[in-house]
Enzyme design. Sequence first.
Site, PDB file in Angstrom:
ATOM      1  N   ASP A 109       0.866  -1.170   0.000  1.00 42.13           N
ATOM      2  CA  ASP A 109       0.000   0.000   0.000  1.00 42.13           C
ATOM      3  C   ASP A 109       0.910   1.228   0.000  1.00 42.13           C
ATOM      4  O   ASP A 109       2.121   1.121   0.213  1.00 42.13           O
ATOM      5  CB  ASP A 109      -0.898  -0.048   1.238  1.00 42.13           C
ATOM      6  CG  ASP A 109      -1.716   1.212   1.405  1.00 42.13           C
ATOM      7  OD1 ASP A 109      -2.403   1.606   0.454  1.00 42.13           O
ATOM      8  OD2 ASP A 109      -1.656   1.814   2.497  1.00 42.13           O
ATOM      9  N   ASP A 139      -0.225   5.249   0.908  1.00 41.63           N
ATOM     10  CA  ASP A 139      -0.531   6.192   1.992  1.00 41.63           C
ATOM     11  C   ASP A 139      -0.767   5.448   3.304  1.00 41.63           C
ATOM     12  O   ASP A 139      -1.581   4.520   3.366  1.00 41.63           O
ATOM     13  CB  ASP A 139      -1.787   6.992   1.653  1.00 41.63           C
ATOM     14  CG  ASP A 139      -1.642   7.796   0.379  1.00 41.63           C
ATOM     15  OD1 ASP A 139      -1.580   9.026   0.468  1.00 41.63           O
ATOM     16  OD2 ASP A 139      -1.587   7.180  -0.703  1.00 41.63           O
TER      17      ASP A 139
END
EC number: 3.1.3.18
Length: 230
Positions: free
Chosen positions: A12, A14
Amino acid sequence: MTIDNKKLLIFDFDGTLIDSVPDLADATNAMLTTLGKDTYPIDTIRNWIGNGSRLLVERALVGKVDVAEGDLTVEEADHAEQLFFEAYTKIGGSKTIAYPDVDSGLKKLHAAGYTLALVTNKPIRFVPKILQTFGWQDLFSEVMGGDSLPTKKPDSAPLLHVCTQLGIIPDQAIMIGDSKNDILAGQNANMDTLGLSYGYNYGQDIRELNPTAAFDHFADLVEWIMQTNA
Protein backbone atom coordinates in the site's frame (compact mmCIF):
# COMPACT_ATOMS: atom_id res chain seq x y z
CA MET A 1 5.43 -18.01 12.25
CA THR A 2 7.15 -18.28 8.88
CA ILE A 3 6.45 -17.65 5.22
CA ASP A 4 8.09 -19.57 2.41
CA ASN A 5 8.68 -19.18 -1.30
CA LYS A 6 7.53 -15.56 -1.54
CA LYS A 7 8.63 -13.60 -4.59
CA LEU A 8 6.28 -10.60 -4.77
CA LEU A 9 5.73 -7.92 -2.13
CA ILE A 10 2.69 -5.72 -2.81
CA PHE A 11 2.70 -2.49 -0.82
CA ASP A 12 0.00 0.00 0.00
CA PHE A 13 1.14 3.63 -0.29
CA ASP A 14 -0.53 6.19 1.99
CA GLY A 15 -0.20 5.22 5.65
CA THR A 16 2.23 2.42 4.82
CA LEU A 17 5.16 3.98 2.94
CA ILE A 18 4.27 7.67 3.14
CA ASP A 19 2.44 10.00 5.51
CA SER A 20 0.38 12.15 3.15
CA VAL A 21 -2.24 13.29 5.64
CA PRO A 22 -1.00 16.90 5.90
CA ASP A 23 -1.30 17.45 2.14
CA LEU A 24 -4.60 15.59 1.86
CA ALA A 25 -5.99 17.60 4.76
CA ASP A 26 -4.88 20.89 3.20
CA ALA A 27 -6.50 19.93 -0.12
CA THR A 28 -9.69 18.85 1.63
CA ASN A 29 -9.96 22.08 3.56
CA ALA A 30 -9.18 24.12 0.45
CA MET A 31 -12.07 22.36 -1.29
CA LEU A 32 -14.39 23.04 1.66
CA THR A 33 -13.36 26.69 1.80
CA THR A 34 -14.10 27.12 -1.91
CA LEU A 35 -17.55 25.65 -1.30
CA GLY A 36 -18.15 27.94 1.67
CA LYS A 37 -18.23 25.09 4.17
CA ASP A 38 -16.57 24.65 7.56
CA THR A 39 -13.08 23.14 7.59
CA TYR A 40 -11.81 20.37 9.87
CA PRO A 41 -8.66 19.70 11.93
CA ILE A 42 -6.12 17.29 10.54
CA ASP A 43 -6.87 14.62 13.15
CA THR A 44 -10.48 14.47 11.99
CA ILE A 45 -9.56 14.24 8.31
CA ARG A 46 -7.00 11.52 9.10
CA ASN A 47 -9.88 9.19 9.98
CA TRP A 48 -11.52 9.77 6.58
CA ILE A 49 -8.51 8.64 4.51
CA GLY A 50 -7.92 5.22 3.02
CA ASN A 51 -10.85 4.50 0.73
CA GLY A 52 -9.87 6.72 -2.17
CA SER A 53 -10.45 10.37 -2.99
CA ARG A 54 -14.16 10.11 -3.71
CA LEU A 55 -15.10 8.83 -0.28
CA LEU A 56 -12.73 11.30 1.39
CA VAL A 57 -14.51 14.14 -0.39
CA GLU A 58 -17.96 12.77 0.48
CA ARG A 59 -17.01 12.34 4.13
CA ALA A 60 -15.72 15.91 4.27
CA LEU A 61 -18.90 17.24 2.71
CA VAL A 62 -21.13 15.53 5.27
CA GLY A 63 -18.66 15.76 8.17
CA LYS A 64 -18.70 12.09 9.15
CA VAL A 65 -17.18 8.72 8.27
CA ASP A 66 -20.43 7.02 7.31
CA VAL A 67 -21.96 8.60 4.23
CA ALA A 68 -25.54 7.49 3.71
CA GLU A 69 -27.35 7.25 0.40
CA GLY A 70 -29.15 10.51 -0.17
CA ASP A 71 -26.69 12.64 1.82
CA LEU A 72 -25.26 14.05 -1.41
CA THR A 73 -26.19 14.24 -5.06
CA VAL A 74 -23.80 12.88 -7.67
CA GLU A 75 -23.43 16.39 -9.04
CA GLU A 76 -22.41 17.78 -5.63
CA ALA A 77 -19.83 15.05 -5.12
CA ASP A 78 -18.48 15.37 -8.67
CA HIS A 79 -18.00 19.12 -8.33
CA ALA A 80 -16.36 18.83 -4.91
CA GLU A 81 -14.03 16.06 -6.05
CA GLN A 82 -12.86 18.16 -8.98
CA LEU A 83 -12.10 21.03 -6.59
CA PHE A 84 -10.20 18.59 -4.36
CA PHE A 85 -8.12 17.34 -7.32
CA GLU A 86 -7.27 20.92 -8.31
CA ALA A 87 -6.21 21.79 -4.77
CA TYR A 88 -4.17 18.61 -4.33
CA THR A 89 -2.40 19.19 -7.64
CA LYS A 90 -1.44 22.73 -6.58
CA ILE A 91 -0.15 21.51 -3.21
CA GLY A 92 2.08 19.02 -4.98
CA GLY A 93 2.98 16.82 -2.03
CA SER A 94 5.01 19.49 -0.26
CA LYS A 95 4.27 18.09 3.22
CA THR A 96 4.27 14.37 2.36
CA ILE A 97 7.09 12.40 4.01
CA ALA A 98 8.29 8.81 4.02
CA TYR A 99 7.87 6.90 7.26
CA PRO A 100 11.09 6.00 9.13
CA ASP A 101 13.25 3.31 7.49
CA VAL A 102 10.96 2.95 4.47
CA ASP A 103 13.49 4.23 1.94
CA SER A 104 16.30 1.97 3.14
CA GLY A 105 13.90 -0.93 3.70
CA LEU A 106 12.46 -0.86 0.18
CA LYS A 107 15.94 -0.73 -1.30
CA LYS A 108 17.09 -3.61 0.90
CA LEU A 109 14.17 -5.80 -0.19
CA HIS A 110 14.66 -4.88 -3.85
CA ALA A 111 18.38 -5.64 -3.65
CA ALA A 112 17.57 -9.00 -2.05
CA GLY A 113 15.72 -10.01 -5.21
CA TYR A 114 12.10 -9.47 -4.27
CA THR A 115 9.74 -8.07 -6.89
CA LEU A 116 7.99 -5.00 -5.47
CA ALA A 117 4.60 -3.66 -6.53
CA LEU A 118 2.43 -0.78 -5.37
CA VAL A 119 -1.35 -0.96 -5.05
CA THR A 120 -2.97 2.18 -3.67
CA ASN A 121 -6.49 3.57 -3.58
CA LYS A 122 -5.04 7.01 -4.42
CA PRO A 123 -5.94 8.14 -7.97
CA ILE A 124 -3.15 6.99 -10.27
CA ARG A 125 -2.56 10.49 -11.66
CA PHE A 126 -0.94 11.55 -8.39
CA VAL A 127 1.28 8.52 -7.86
CA PRO A 128 4.21 8.89 -10.35
CA LYS A 129 5.21 12.35 -9.12
CA ILE A 130 5.33 11.20 -5.50
CA LEU A 131 7.38 8.14 -6.43
CA GLN A 132 9.83 10.36 -8.30
CA THR A 133 10.07 12.74 -5.34
CA PHE A 134 11.40 9.90 -3.19
CA GLY A 135 13.40 8.27 -6.00
CA TRP A 136 11.34 5.09 -5.85
CA GLN A 137 10.11 5.00 -9.44
CA ASP A 138 12.50 2.18 -10.41
CA LEU A 139 11.80 0.01 -7.36
CA PHE A 140 8.27 -1.05 -8.31
CA SER A 141 7.61 -3.41 -11.20
CA GLU A 142 3.90 -2.65 -11.24
CA VAL A 143 1.92 0.35 -9.91
CA MET A 144 -1.88 0.43 -9.55
CA GLY A 145 -4.07 3.34 -8.46
CA GLY A 146 -7.57 3.33 -7.08
CA ASP A 147 -8.97 4.15 -10.52
CA SER A 148 -6.72 1.84 -12.56
CA LEU A 149 -9.45 -0.83 -12.54
CA PRO A 150 -13.23 -0.65 -12.03
CA THR A 151 -12.77 -1.86 -8.44
CA LYS A 152 -10.23 -1.06 -5.74
CA LYS A 153 -9.15 -2.49 -2.36
CA PRO A 154 -10.63 -4.25 -0.42
CA ASP A 155 -11.58 -5.99 -3.66
CA SER A 156 -8.92 -8.52 -4.64
CA ALA A 157 -8.91 -7.49 -8.32
CA PRO A 158 -5.96 -5.04 -8.22
CA LEU A 159 -3.77 -7.56 -6.38
CA LEU A 160 -4.68 -10.39 -8.73
CA HIS A 161 -4.10 -8.10 -11.72
CA VAL A 162 -0.59 -7.36 -10.47
CA CYS A 163 0.12 -11.07 -10.10
CA THR A 164 -1.11 -11.76 -13.62
CA GLN A 165 0.94 -8.93 -15.09
CA LEU A 166 4.10 -10.14 -13.36
CA GLY A 167 3.48 -13.86 -13.89
CA ILE A 168 3.52 -14.64 -10.17
CA ILE A 169 0.85 -16.76 -8.48
CA PRO A 170 -0.96 -15.23 -5.47
CA ASP A 171 0.47 -17.86 -3.15
CA GLN A 172 3.92 -16.39 -3.82
CA ALA A 173 2.83 -12.84 -2.96
CA ILE A 174 2.37 -10.86 0.25
CA MET A 175 0.07 -7.84 0.67
CA ILE A 176 1.53 -5.23 3.04
CA GLY A 177 -0.51 -2.34 4.39
CA ASP A 178 -1.82 -0.29 7.28
CA SER A 179 -5.60 -0.59 6.96
CA LYS A 180 -8.40 -3.09 6.80
CA ASN A 181 -8.72 -2.44 3.06
CA ASP A 182 -5.21 -3.81 2.59
CA ILE A 183 -5.61 -6.83 4.84
CA LEU A 184 -9.03 -7.73 3.44
CA ALA A 185 -7.80 -7.33 -0.14
CA GLY A 186 -4.93 -9.71 0.58
CA GLN A 187 -7.18 -12.18 2.33
CA ASN A 188 -9.70 -11.98 -0.52
CA ALA A 189 -6.85 -12.80 -2.92
CA ASN A 190 -5.74 -15.75 -0.71
CA MET A 191 -2.41 -14.05 0.01
CA ASP A 192 -0.43 -13.78 3.22
CA THR A 193 -0.79 -10.29 4.69
CA LEU A 194 1.48 -8.12 6.81
CA GLY A 195 0.03 -5.23 8.80
CA LEU A 196 1.65 -2.01 9.99
CA SER A 197 0.14 -0.35 13.04
CA TYR A 198 1.19 3.26 12.50
CA GLY A 199 -0.96 4.25 9.51
CA TYR A 200 -4.59 5.13 8.85
CA ASN A 201 -6.95 2.43 10.07
CA TYR A 202 -9.86 4.45 11.47
CA GLY A 203 -8.71 3.90 15.05
CA GLN A 204 -8.82 0.11 14.78
CA ASP A 205 -5.82 -2.02 15.76
CA ILE A 206 -4.55 -3.67 12.57
CA ARG A 207 -4.01 -6.88 14.54
CA GLU A 208 -7.77 -7.28 14.98
CA LEU A 209 -7.99 -8.10 11.26
CA ASN A 210 -5.78 -11.17 11.71
CA PRO A 211 -2.96 -10.48 9.26
CA THR A 212 -0.30 -13.16 8.94
CA ALA A 213 1.89 -10.90 11.07
CA ALA A 214 1.85 -7.28 12.24
CA PHE A 215 4.55 -4.75 13.09
CA ASP A 216 4.89 -1.35 14.71
CA HIS A 217 7.97 -0.35 12.69
CA PHE A 218 8.80 -0.77 9.02
CA ALA A 219 12.35 -1.87 9.79
CA ASP A 220 11.02 -4.77 11.86
CA LEU A 221 8.79 -5.85 8.98
CA VAL A 222 11.72 -5.82 6.56
CA GLU A 223 13.91 -7.82 8.94
CA TRP A 224 11.13 -10.37 9.49
CA ILE A 225 10.68 -10.89 5.73
CA MET A 226 14.41 -11.29 5.22
CA GLN A 227 14.76 -13.81 8.04
CA THR A 228 11.63 -15.89 7.55
CA ASN A 229 11.74 -16.17 3.77
CA ALA A 230 15.45 -16.86 3.44
